[in-house]
Design a protein around this motif. Structure first.
Motif, PDB file in Angstrom:
ATOM      1  N   VAL A   1     -35.751  21.541 -14.493  1.00  0.00           N
ATOM      2  CA  VAL A   1     -35.353  19.993 -15.087  1.00  0.00           C
ATOM      3  C   VAL A   1     -36.257  19.534 -14.853  1.00  0.00           C
ATOM      4  O   VAL A   1     -37.194  18.636 -13.523  1.00  0.00           O
ATOM      5  CB  VAL A   1     -34.083  20.143 -13.809  1.00  0.00           C
ATOM      6  CG1 VAL A   1     -33.713  18.721 -14.586  1.00  0.00           C
ATOM      7  CG2 VAL A   1     -33.237  21.234 -14.581  1.00  0.00           C
ATOM      8  N   PRO A   2     -36.798  17.981 -15.616  1.00  0.00           N
ATOM      9  CA  PRO A   2     -37.468  17.161 -15.841  1.00  0.00           C
ATOM     10  C   PRO A   2     -37.441  16.184 -14.368  1.00  0.00           C
ATOM     11  O   PRO A   2     -35.721  15.947 -14.754  1.00  0.00           O
ATOM     12  CB  PRO A   2     -37.327  16.827 -17.397  1.00  0.00           C
ATOM     13  CG  PRO A   2     -36.542  17.191 -18.337  1.00  0.00           C
ATOM     14  CD  PRO A   2     -36.125  18.322 -16.790  1.00  0.00           C
ATOM     15  N   ASN A   3     -38.257  16.151 -13.167  1.00  0.00           N
ATOM     16  CA  ASN A   3     -38.071  14.928 -12.693  1.00  0.00           C
ATOM     17  C   ASN A   3     -38.869  13.680 -12.490  1.00  0.00           C
ATOM     18  O   ASN A   3     -39.194  13.794 -11.100  1.00  0.00           O
ATOM     19  CB  ASN A   3     -38.017  15.569 -11.374  1.00  0.00           C
ATOM     20  CG  ASN A   3     -39.404  17.473 -10.510  1.00  0.00           C
ATOM     21  OD1 ASN A   3     -39.975  16.298 -11.788  1.00  0.00           O
ATOM     22  ND2 ASN A   3     -39.034  17.058 -10.043  1.00  0.00           N
ATOM     23  N   GLU A   4     -39.613  13.724 -13.741  1.00  0.00           N
ATOM     24  CA  GLU A   4     -40.740  12.602 -13.553  1.00  0.00           C
ATOM     25  C   GLU A   4     -40.333  11.590 -13.949  1.00  0.00           C
ATOM     26  O   GLU A   4     -39.644  11.576 -14.429  1.00  0.00           O
ATOM     27  CB  GLU A   4     -42.617  12.883 -14.725  1.00  0.00           C
ATOM     28  CG  GLU A   4     -42.428  13.640 -14.771  1.00  0.00           C
ATOM     29  CD  GLU A   4     -42.021  15.431 -15.077  1.00  0.00           C
ATOM     30  OE1 GLU A   4     -40.927  15.579 -15.845  1.00  0.00           O
ATOM     31  OE2 GLU A   4     -42.525  16.315 -15.171  1.00  0.00           O
ATOM     32  N   GLN A   5     -40.184  10.557 -12.697  1.00  0.00           N
ATOM     33  CA  GLN A   5     -39.947   9.245 -12.633  1.00  0.00           C
ATOM     34  C   GLN A   5     -41.545   8.544 -13.046  1.00  0.00           C
ATOM     35  O   GLN A   5     -42.215   8.100 -12.909  1.00  0.00           O
ATOM     36  CB  GLN A   5     -39.797   8.419 -11.580  1.00  0.00           C
ATOM     37  CG  GLN A   5     -38.117   9.378 -10.778  1.00  0.00           C
ATOM     38  CD  GLN A   5     -38.471   8.143  -9.065  1.00  0.00           C
ATOM     39  OE1 GLN A   5     -38.787   8.382  -8.367  1.00  0.00           O
ATOM     40  NE2 GLN A   5     -36.300   8.204  -9.357  1.00  0.00           N
ATOM     41  N   ILE A   6     -41.089   6.603 -13.897  1.00  0.00           N
ATOM     42  CA  ILE A   6     -41.962   5.745 -14.830  1.00  0.00           C
ATOM     43  C   ILE A   6     -42.889   5.531 -12.656  1.00  0.00           C
ATOM     44  O   ILE A   6     -42.268   5.125 -11.697  1.00  0.00           O
ATOM     45  CB  ILE A   6     -41.821   5.209 -14.993  1.00  0.00           C
ATOM     46  CG1 ILE A   6     -41.292   5.264 -15.760  1.00  0.00           C
ATOM     47  CG2 ILE A   6     -42.839   3.949 -15.010  1.00  0.00           C
ATOM     48  CD1 ILE A   6     -40.423   4.351 -16.925  1.00  0.00           C
ATOM     49  N   ASN A   7     -44.280   6.311 -12.815  1.00  0.00           N
ATOM     50  CA  ASN A   7     -44.803   5.379 -11.788  1.00  0.00           C
ATOM     51  C   ASN A   7     -44.878   3.969 -11.704  1.00  0.00           C
ATOM     52  O   ASN A   7     -45.885   3.533 -13.071  1.00  0.00           O
ATOM     53  CB  ASN A   7     -46.530   5.423 -11.906  1.00  0.00           C
ATOM     54  CG  ASN A   7     -46.253   7.667 -11.718  1.00  0.00           C
ATOM     55  OD1 ASN A   7     -45.376   7.752 -10.573  1.00  0.00           O
ATOM     56  ND2 ASN A   7     -47.000   8.555 -12.456  1.00  0.00           N
ATOM     57  N   LEU A   8     -44.836   3.000 -10.737  1.00  0.00           N
ATOM     58  CA  LEU A   8     -44.815   1.592 -11.447  1.00  0.00           C
ATOM     59  C   LEU A   8     -45.729   1.391 -10.458  1.00  0.00           C
ATOM     60  O   LEU A   8     -46.752   1.464  -9.389  1.00  0.00           O
ATOM     61  CB  LEU A   8     -43.889   1.292  -9.886  1.00  0.00           C
ATOM     62  CG  LEU A   8     -42.406   1.120 -10.116  1.00  0.00           C
ATOM     63  CD1 LEU A   8     -41.645   0.790  -9.174  1.00  0.00           C
ATOM     64  CD2 LEU A   8     -42.122   1.152 -11.650  1.00  0.00           C
ATOM     65  N   GLY A   9     -46.987   0.278 -10.906  1.00  0.00           N
ATOM     66  CA  GLY A   9     -48.379  -0.445 -10.728  1.00  0.00           C
ATOM     67  C   GLY A   9     -48.270  -1.341  -9.533  1.00  0.00           C
ATOM     68  O   GLY A   9     -47.491  -1.617  -9.114  1.00  0.00           O
ATOM     69  N   LEU A  10     -49.210  -1.427  -9.702  1.00  0.00           N
ATOM     70  CA  LEU A  10     -49.791  -2.113  -8.124  1.00  0.00           C
ATOM     71  C   LEU A  10     -48.793  -3.725  -8.128  1.00  0.00           C
ATOM     72  O   LEU A  10     -48.624  -3.964  -6.761  1.00  0.00           O
ATOM     73  CB  LEU A  10     -51.285  -3.267  -7.827  1.00  0.00           C
ATOM     74  CG  LEU A  10     -51.604  -3.091  -6.855  1.00  0.00           C
ATOM     75  CD1 LEU A  10     -51.100  -2.629  -5.506  1.00  0.00           C
ATOM     76  CD2 LEU A  10     -52.873  -4.126  -6.629  1.00  0.00           C
ATOM     77  N   ASP A  11     -48.803  -4.478  -9.047  1.00  0.00           N
ATOM     78  CA  ASP A  11     -48.003  -5.340  -9.285  1.00  0.00           C
ATOM     79  C   ASP A  11     -46.450  -4.939  -9.011  1.00  0.00           C
ATOM     80  O   ASP A  11     -46.069  -6.333  -8.649  1.00  0.00           O
ATOM     81  CB  ASP A  11     -48.714  -6.362 -10.762  1.00  0.00           C
ATOM     82  CG  ASP A  11     -48.430  -5.794 -11.637  1.00  0.00           C
ATOM     83  OD1 ASP A  11     -47.875  -4.227 -11.310  1.00  0.00           O
ATOM     84  OD2 ASP A  11     -48.593  -5.701 -12.403  1.00  0.00           O
ATOM     85  N   LEU A  12     -45.625  -4.325  -9.273  1.00  0.00           N
ATOM     86  CA  LEU A  12     -44.043  -3.887  -9.222  1.00  0.00           C
ATOM     87  C   LEU A  12     -44.602  -2.865  -7.720  1.00  0.00           C
ATOM     88  O   LEU A  12     -42.949  -3.383  -7.265  1.00  0.00           O
ATOM     89  CB  LEU A  12     -44.166  -3.393 -10.349  1.00  0.00           C
ATOM     90  CG  LEU A  12     -44.538  -3.786 -11.560  1.00  0.00           C
ATOM     91  CD1 LEU A  12     -43.403  -2.631 -12.883  1.00  0.00           C
ATOM     92  CD2 LEU A  12     -44.156  -5.003 -12.016  1.00  0.00           C
ATOM     93  N   GLN A  13     -44.635  -2.459  -7.321  1.00  0.00           N
ATOM     94  CA  GLN A  13     -44.764  -1.691  -6.412  1.00  0.00           C
ATOM     95  C   GLN A  13     -45.449  -2.080  -4.917  1.00  0.00           C
ATOM     96  O   GLN A  13     -44.907  -1.293  -2.914  1.00  0.00           O
ATOM     97  CB  GLN A  13     -45.232   0.202  -6.615  1.00  0.00           C
ATOM     98  CG  GLN A  13     -44.696   1.313  -5.372  1.00  0.00           C
ATOM     99  CD  GLN A  13     -45.040   2.152  -6.000  1.00  0.00           C
ATOM    100  OE1 GLN A  13     -45.418   3.399  -5.493  1.00  0.00           O
ATOM    101  NE2 GLN A  13     -46.153   2.577  -6.708  1.00  0.00           N
ATOM    102  N   GLY A  14     -46.698  -3.185  -4.786  1.00  0.00           N
ATOM    103  CA  GLY A  14     -47.267  -3.554  -3.868  1.00  0.00           C
ATOM    104  C   GLY A  14     -48.368  -2.715  -3.746  1.00  0.00           C
ATOM    105  O   GLY A  14     -48.159  -1.050  -4.011  1.00  0.00           O
TER     106      GLY A  14
END
Length: 521
Positions: free
Chosen positions: A40-53
């Motif tokens: 089952v596809p389980n990939e989430q969007i990776n958040l960059g430094l400015d969004l994730q810290g």
């Protein structure tokens, strides 16, 4: 254009279903996704430094030390070759950015030039009538070497960070001798800094048993190095080792943290060349201590008991489990060609990243609502269909970003917001063209067919030119600009699909079902 075959309808439905499947993990928790089957596809969007810290590091490559090391190697080569050819010399030393020496007999200048010609490479050799000689690197050789060192450092930094499991780090050159590293989600960069701050240059040397580290005169071709062991006075024990590298860590193929007699150690293996050299050295020097040197420090200096011909060995010492894991990681990733210095460090808290995400969400929702209200007021039922296509467009963008494991940054959100505004452009062109055909007296089927056919070329031209701009931004841009270009390009492709295929499928389905006498547009 009003002909819509069954396979076309199935294709549209399949694409939309796949979009939903790949976009859905972004609204589920990581724990829930881990419990799903692997297929089952389980990939989430990776958040960059400015969004994730996370952490931002700016590293400087010590290129000058590489030139110094190269000159030292050149000095050893000059000494060895002149001695082998029995050419007398004095005052051999590194002075500035040159290796200089004086010939005892100036008439041997040609012999010296011939003896050294095969070992100088890009270096310039100059000798005058008095026998004063100098060897220096050309400006071109320095520039090429500097560029290669920085690029090699970037690759080694990337390998080391990837080994730690950090997801989607951003690593790129900044200026001529600096490397920018952005680590999303890394709140404590101390371990990363420790890993990047170690050159991890592993070499194997014979110990010079005839010299004492406490002696004022260490023989030429040898040097005193500290070790990890502490003496009775608490100071590190020193070894005198021969400068000549018998086996280099460049020949390592693998390094793993393991245990030997209950103690954490690093087991390593060589490639065929390294294994042969290791076997030759250990065969010819049985009974002699063999020093394992890491970054100028002797890790251990065991005595060679018997020839080691298997191409495998063990590095032992007073290590903790974490230390052997880090050492194995460094050896697998390879040695840095030069030392890296952290000259700037910034930490972005997850709270600031969360604020950016919320701001991006609000901007996207407001943009979406504004576009939907306008398109529905302007085109009625057809505007409602275009709004549904716009929603499917956003789902497809999220699905593509998740499937490609692209990193979403704040400029990337700006690209999505811009795409939301541009996504209805194609529908506006089509609907206005259909209106014009209705005014000219055409029936519903003819108006829709002509509207789509006549507007298609303008839609393709407008989107292709914008796509070219997005590609150029990605190729020539850096960091945030690339993030904007990626989401903009994905949005252009998906918006063309939803405008030409999804909206058309809904309009033609409605047309076949209702068979209206006039269009509500």
């Amino acid at each position: 254009m009003v002909h819509f075959s069954r396979w076309q309808l199935l294709f549209v439905v399949a694409v939309l279903l796949l979009g939903i499947v790949f976009a859905l993990p972004n609204v589920l928790s990581r724990q829930m996704l881990d419990s799903l089957p692997d297929w089952v596809p389980n990939e989430q969007i990776n958040l960059g430094l400015d969004l994730q810290g996370g952490s931002h590091l700016l590293l400087e490559v010590d290129v000058d030390s590489v030139f110094e090391e190269q000159l030292e190697g050149l000095l050893d080569t000059v000494r060895s070759e002149l001695r082998s050819e029995r050419i007398g010399y004095t005052d051999l030393a590194v002075r500035g950015d040159e290796v200089t020496f004086n010939l005892r007999d100036p008439s041997q200048a040609d012999a010296a030039r011939e003896a050294l010609s095969n070992f100088l490479g890009n270096a310039e050799f100059d000798i005058n009538e008095e026998g004063e000689a100098s060897i220096g690197l050309t400006d071109q050789a320095k520039a090429e070497r500097s560029s290669n060192v920085v690029q090699q450092s970037i690759e080694i930094v990337r390998r080391r960070i990837d080994e730690t499991g950090t997801r989607e780090p951003a690593i790129q050159q900044q200026g001529e001798e600096r490397i920018q590293v952005q680590l999303p989600g890394v709140d404590n960069p101390e371990r990363i800094k420790d890993l990047l701050g170690r050159t991890a240059k592993l070499t194997f040397h014979l110990v010079d048993t005839d010299a004492s580290p406490n002696s004022d005169s260490i023989p030429a071709g040898s040097e005193a190095l500290p070790s990890q062991e502490a003496g009775p006075d608490g100071e590190p024990v020193e070894y005198v080792v021969r400068r000549r590298v018998m086996v280099s860590g460049d020949n390592l193929t693998d390094a793993q943290a393991t245990f030997q007699e209950g103690q954490p150690v690093v087991s390593f293996s060589f490639d065929s060349v390294g294994a042969q050299r290791f076997a030759d050295v250990t065969s010819e020097n049985v009974g002699q201590p063999f020093a394992i040197v890491l970054d100028g420090k002797v890790i251990s200096a065991p005595v060679i008991r018997e020839p080691i011909t298997g191409g495998r060995g063990v590095i032992s010492g007073d290590f903790t489990t974490q230390e052997v894991q880090d050492l194995a990681l460094l050896l697998r990733a390879g040695a840095l060609p030069a030392e890296l210095t952290v000259i700037e460090e910034r930490s972005i808290g997850p709270g600031l990243g969360a604020d950016s995400v919320r701001a991006g969400e609000i901007a996207s929702i407001l943009g979406l609502v504004g576009v939907v209200i306008f398109i529905m007021l302007a085109y009625g039922l057809f505007g409602t269909m275009a709004s549904l296509a716009l929603a499917s467009n956003i789902i497809l963008i999220i699905a593509v970003l998740s499937g490609l494991q692209a990193t979403l940054t704040l400029p990337g959100i700006a690209g999505i917001v811009l795409t939301i505004g541009m996504a209805v452009d194609a529908n506006v062109l089509i609907f206005e063209r259909i209106r014009e055909e209705v005014r000219n007296g055409r029936g519903p089927v003819s108006a829709i067919d002509t509207g789509y056919r006549q507007a298609l070329s303008a839609i393709i031209d407008g989107n292709v030119t914008t796509l070219i701009a997005a590609v150029l931004l990605f190729v020539f841009g850096t960091g945030p600009i690339k993030g904007f270009a990626i989401t903009l390009a994905i949005g252009l492709v998906t918006s063309m699909f939803t405008a030409i295929m999804v909206t058309r499928a809904m309009i033609i389905g409605w047309l076949r079902h209702r068979r209206p006498n006039q269009l509500p547009i």
